[in-house]
Scaffold this motif. Structure first.
Motif, PDB file in Angstrom:
ATOM      1  N   THR A 218       8.829   0.755 -10.310  1.00 11.64           N
ATOM      2  CA  THR A 218       7.398   1.602 -10.169  1.00 11.64           C
ATOM      3  C   THR A 218       7.430   2.675  -9.536  1.00 11.64           C
ATOM      4  O   THR A 218       6.969   3.703  -9.939  1.00 11.64           O
ATOM      5  CB  THR A 218       6.655   0.298  -9.499  1.00 11.64           C
ATOM      6  OG1 THR A 218       6.154  -0.801 -10.520  1.00 11.64           O
ATOM      7  CG2 THR A 218       5.124   1.146  -9.093  1.00 11.64           C
ATOM      8  N   HIS A 219       8.314   2.799  -8.368  1.00 10.37           N
ATOM      9  CA  HIS A 219       8.344   4.042  -7.528  1.00 10.37           C
ATOM     10  C   HIS A 219       8.844   5.132  -8.644  1.00 10.37           C
ATOM     11  O   HIS A 219       8.598   6.394  -8.379  1.00 10.37           O
ATOM     12  CB  HIS A 219       8.942   3.636  -6.423  1.00 10.37           C
ATOM     13  CG  HIS A 219       9.033   4.740  -5.307  1.00 10.37           C
ATOM     14  ND1 HIS A 219       9.877   5.800  -5.212  1.00 10.37           N
ATOM     15  CD2 HIS A 219       8.145   5.253  -4.291  1.00 10.37           C
ATOM     16  CE1 HIS A 219       9.657   6.470  -4.293  1.00 10.37           C
ATOM     17  NE2 HIS A 219       8.474   6.205  -3.491  1.00 10.37           N
ATOM     18  N   ILE A 220      10.134   4.564  -8.994  1.00 15.06           N
ATOM     19  CA  ILE A 220      11.031   5.685  -9.854  1.00 15.06           C
ATOM     20  C   ILE A 220       9.732   6.322 -11.031  1.00 15.06           C
ATOM     21  O   ILE A 220       9.756   7.517 -11.131  1.00 15.06           O
ATOM     22  CB  ILE A 220      12.027   5.100 -10.673  1.00 15.06           C
ATOM     23  CG1 ILE A 220      13.048   4.854  -9.617  1.00 15.06           C
ATOM     24  CG2 ILE A 220      12.582   6.156 -11.772  1.00 15.06           C
ATOM     25  CD1 ILE A 220      14.478   4.195 -10.343  1.00 15.06           C
TER      26      ILE A 220
ATOM     27  N   ILE B 155       2.859  10.639  -6.932  1.00 19.85           N
ATOM     28  CA  ILE B 155       2.612   9.950  -5.788  1.00 19.85           C
ATOM     29  C   ILE B 155       3.113  10.561  -4.473  1.00 19.85           C
ATOM     30  O   ILE B 155       2.956   9.998  -3.313  1.00 19.85           O
ATOM     31  CB  ILE B 155       3.034   8.179  -5.754  1.00 19.85           C
ATOM     32  CG1 ILE B 155       4.665   8.326  -5.890  1.00 19.85           C
ATOM     33  CG2 ILE B 155       2.076   7.573  -6.848  1.00 19.85           C
ATOM     34  CD1 ILE B 155       5.098   6.929  -6.037  1.00 19.85           C
ATOM     35  N   HIS B 156       3.740  11.626  -4.958  1.00 18.99           N
ATOM     36  CA  HIS B 156       4.241  12.310  -3.531  1.00 18.99           C
ATOM     37  C   HIS B 156       3.575  13.817  -3.983  1.00 18.99           C
ATOM     38  O   HIS B 156       3.672  14.478  -4.861  1.00 18.99           O
ATOM     39  CB  HIS B 156       5.713  12.477  -3.491  1.00 18.99           C
ATOM     40  CG  HIS B 156       6.492  10.923  -3.440  1.00 18.99           C
ATOM     41  ND1 HIS B 156       6.974  10.615  -4.635  1.00 18.99           N
ATOM     42  CD2 HIS B 156       6.544  10.407  -2.518  1.00 18.99           C
ATOM     43  CE1 HIS B 156       7.410   9.277  -4.482  1.00 18.99           C
ATOM     44  NE2 HIS B 156       7.201   9.203  -3.201  1.00 18.99           N
ATOM     45  N   TYR B 157       3.266  14.369  -2.569  1.00 16.74           N
ATOM     46  CA  TYR B 157       2.665  15.801  -2.630  1.00 16.74           C
ATOM     47  C   TYR B 157       1.459  15.857  -3.412  1.00 16.74           C
ATOM     48  O   TYR B 157       0.975  16.662  -4.281  1.00 16.74           O
ATOM     49  CB  TYR B 157       3.574  16.841  -2.738  1.00 16.74           C
ATOM     50  CG  TYR B 157       4.683  17.348  -1.728  1.00 16.74           C
ATOM     51  CD1 TYR B 157       4.089  18.160  -0.701  1.00 16.74           C
ATOM     52  CD2 TYR B 157       6.000  16.950  -1.848  1.00 16.74           C
ATOM     53  CE1 TYR B 157       5.071  18.445   0.168  1.00 16.74           C
ATOM     54  CE2 TYR B 157       6.821  17.273  -0.809  1.00 16.74           C
ATOM     55  CZ  TYR B 157       6.435  18.209   0.131  1.00 16.74           C
ATOM     56  OH  TYR B 157       7.325  18.222   1.071  1.00 16.74           O
TER      57      TYR B 157
ATOM     58  N   TRP C 282      -1.480   5.268  -1.761  1.00 14.38           N
ATOM     59  CA  TRP C 282      -0.394   4.680  -2.833  1.00 14.38           C
ATOM     60  C   TRP C 282       0.602   3.912  -2.142  1.00 14.38           C
ATOM     61  O   TRP C 282       0.880   2.805  -2.306  1.00 14.38           O
ATOM     62  CB  TRP C 282       0.178   5.682  -3.605  1.00 14.38           C
ATOM     63  CG  TRP C 282       0.861   5.080  -4.883  1.00 14.38           C
ATOM     64  CD1 TRP C 282       0.464   4.833  -6.113  1.00 14.38           C
ATOM     65  CD2 TRP C 282       2.393   4.388  -4.822  1.00 14.38           C
ATOM     66  NE1 TRP C 282       1.624   4.246  -6.827  1.00 14.38           N
ATOM     67  CE2 TRP C 282       2.530   4.079  -6.228  1.00 14.38           C
ATOM     68  CE3 TRP C 282       3.419   4.469  -3.984  1.00 14.38           C
ATOM     69  CZ2 TRP C 282       3.684   3.326  -6.576  1.00 14.38           C
ATOM     70  CZ3 TRP C 282       4.636   3.834  -4.227  1.00 14.38           C
ATOM     71  CH2 TRP C 282       4.815   3.420  -5.597  1.00 14.38           C
ATOM     72  N   HIS C 283       1.108   4.550  -1.018  1.00 14.51           N
ATOM     73  CA  HIS C 283       2.328   4.107  -0.364  1.00 14.51           C
ATOM     74  C   HIS C 283       1.666   2.821   0.693  1.00 14.51           C
ATOM     75  O   HIS C 283       2.515   1.775   0.917  1.00 14.51           O
ATOM     76  CB  HIS C 283       3.203   4.973   0.504  1.00 14.51           C
ATOM     77  CG  HIS C 283       4.071   5.772  -0.546  1.00 14.51           C
ATOM     78  ND1 HIS C 283       3.372   6.935  -1.000  1.00 14.51           N
ATOM     79  CD2 HIS C 283       5.103   5.500  -0.701  1.00 14.51           C
ATOM     80  CE1 HIS C 283       4.429   7.281  -2.045  1.00 14.51           C
ATOM     81  NE2 HIS C 283       5.857   6.516  -1.707  1.00 14.51           N
ATOM     82  N   ARG C 284       0.463   2.895   0.996  1.00 13.62           N
ATOM     83  CA  ARG C 284       0.002   1.889   1.756  1.00 13.62           C
ATOM     84  C   ARG C 284      -0.139   0.510   0.894  1.00 13.62           C
ATOM     85  O   ARG C 284       0.234  -0.588   1.314  1.00 13.62           O
ATOM     86  CB  ARG C 284      -1.636   2.121   2.398  1.00 13.62           C
ATOM     87  CG  ARG C 284      -2.236   1.037   2.857  1.00 13.62           C
ATOM     88  CD  ARG C 284      -3.674   1.567   3.353  1.00 13.62           C
ATOM     89  NE  ARG C 284      -3.217   2.061   4.769  1.00 13.62           N
ATOM     90  CZ  ARG C 284      -4.396   2.835   5.370  1.00 13.62           C
ATOM     91  NH1 ARG C 284      -5.526   2.986   5.014  1.00 13.62           N
ATOM     92  NH2 ARG C 284      -4.054   3.390   6.612  1.00 13.62           N
TER      93      ARG C 284
HETATM   94 CU   LIG Z   1       7.337   7.257  -2.100  1.00 20.24          CU
END
Ligand SMILES: [Cu+2]
Length: 410
Positions: free
Chosen positions: A124-126, A132-134, A141-143
């Protein structure tokens, strides 16, 4: 029975809140306003700020019993790794190993390399890295991701504890290999990788028009050789693994099966430069809006500073530690993001109304808005794919005691 002591603590706080006196009433008036450049003093400042956030959380819950089902009675308390007993640490790493032994839910037609429930989270992260970054969803999302992982450990692997976090400032003080979380013992998150000769520095590239950022290598570099994750297999990635000497390694889109050992290259120099107590306190005290807060945390592109977020990631080093997309493939990721979330939690509670509402969101649906995309709002949906569900709106992720959440930090 998981929270007997914390419930007692909270009840104590609730009682003291019921009879407020000027000294006991949480007030931001006596809090520090500027980060101390002295590490020890900055540590004290952070303890004070965290205490304020915990009191503020308790006060809200004691005033509003019906709030989303979260109360002082069922509030989870996330703690720093070094404060857990050996038994608690072992229970946590056993549950992670259990998740790595359960079959994946992601169809192999979509992600052939996802072999385990643990891999579902990595996949999912890939798949979502560019969004989901910057971006506007980075923090929320990371929470949700870290919380969902914690729920999987509990619901699918019988874990009775709470998600721990890793306070980088503690490791910066004593050195990574000497800190409880990374000393390589059976009660750590495993330690350094075996020492290997390096070809040169790490070069972080990726942003158009900017020179690469150079980072030093650490004292390991090879496979992790002891502790709970000694035999763990990393199945997915790499997508963009930064290698010593400046090269980058990729295995296509990173979704095929590529089993290998977990590698680390613990790098004190990085942690001490970017994720020390002063840097953490600065990240909480200086930014007055969420744009500045999350950019400081991830590092303003071109500033030469990778922020406290980058500091923790690159201090782990190795594979997948130096690959943004695949980074949840190192189990320490979730303790690192526990701390990221804790820093956000403290910052939010310093101006709760603004920072848990619409003004607490800044950014769009893409990495530095490339390609251009719509602004993230309270109605933006976060979907963790096959890792966990259900899809939720941003508005449900802004408070740790609302929406699906009911936790605080010590
Ligand atoms: Cu991340």
């Amino acid at each position: 029975m998981r929270l007997t002591s914390s419930v007692a603590l909270c009840l104590l706080a609730a009682v003291s809140n019921a009879i407020p006196t000027p000294q006991e009433d949480p007030s931001s008036a006596s809090l520090p306003t500027e980060a101390s450049s002295d590490e020890t003093q900055a540590q004290d400042q952070l303890a004070q700020l965290a205490e304020f956030a915990a009191q503020s959380t308790n006060e809200t819950l004691s005033q509003n019993e019906k709030r989303g089902g979260c109360s002082l009675w069922n509030l989870s308390v996330r703690r720093e790794w070094s404060t857990l007993s050996k038994k608690e640490r072992k229970a946590y790493t056993d549950a992670v190993l259990c998740l790595q032994s359960k079959p994946a839910r992601t169809p192999s037609s979509l992600v052939p390399g996802a072999k385990s429930r643990y891999d579902d989270f990595v996949a999912t992260h890939i798949n979502q890295t560019g969004y989901i970054h910057y971006s506007g969803t980075f923090l929320a999302w990371h929470r949700y991701f870290t919380w969902s992982y914690e729920q999987a450990l509990r619901d699918e692997c019988g874990y009775k504890g709470v998600q721990p976090y890793w306070d980088w400032a503690l490791s910066a003080l004593v050195g990574l290999e000497n800190s409880a979380v990374l000393d390589g013992s059976d009660y750590s998150m495993s330690g350094n990788g075996e020492y290997v000769e390096k070809a040169g520095n790490i070069e972080l590239s990726g942003l158009p028009g900017l020179p690469p950022l150079e980072l030093p290598t650490g004292s390991g570099g090879g496979c992790v050789t002891s502790g709970p994750f000694e035999c763990m297999e990393v199945n997915l990635g790499p997508v963009g693994l930064a290698l010593p000497g400046g090269a980058t390694e990729a295995n296509g889109d990173g979704l095929s099966y590529n089993p290998r050992c977990l590698k680390r290259d613990l790098t004190d120099e990085i942690l001490r430069k970017y994720s020390n107590a002063t840097a953490i306190a600065h990240n909480i005290l200086k930014p007055k809006d969420v744009y500045d807060f999350q950019m400081t945390m991830q590092g303003y592109p071109g500033s030469g500073n990778i922020g406290i977020h980058g500091g923790g990631h690159y201090a782990m080093g190795g594979d997948p530690g130096r690959d943004v997309s695949t980074s949840p493939g190192d189990p320490l990721f979730y303790l690192h993001h526990g701390m990221i979330d804790r820093v956000w939690w403290i910052w939010q509670l310093l101006d709760k109304k603004t920072r848990t509402g619409a003004k607490g969101i800044s950014g769009t649906g893409t990495f530095l808005n490339m390609p251009e995309s719509a602004n993230t709002t309270l109605d933006t949906i976060i979907d963790l794919g096959y890792a966990a569900g259900p899809p939720v709106k941003m508005r449900d992720l802004m408070s740790t005691t609302d929406g699906p959440f009911c936790y605080t930090y010590l």
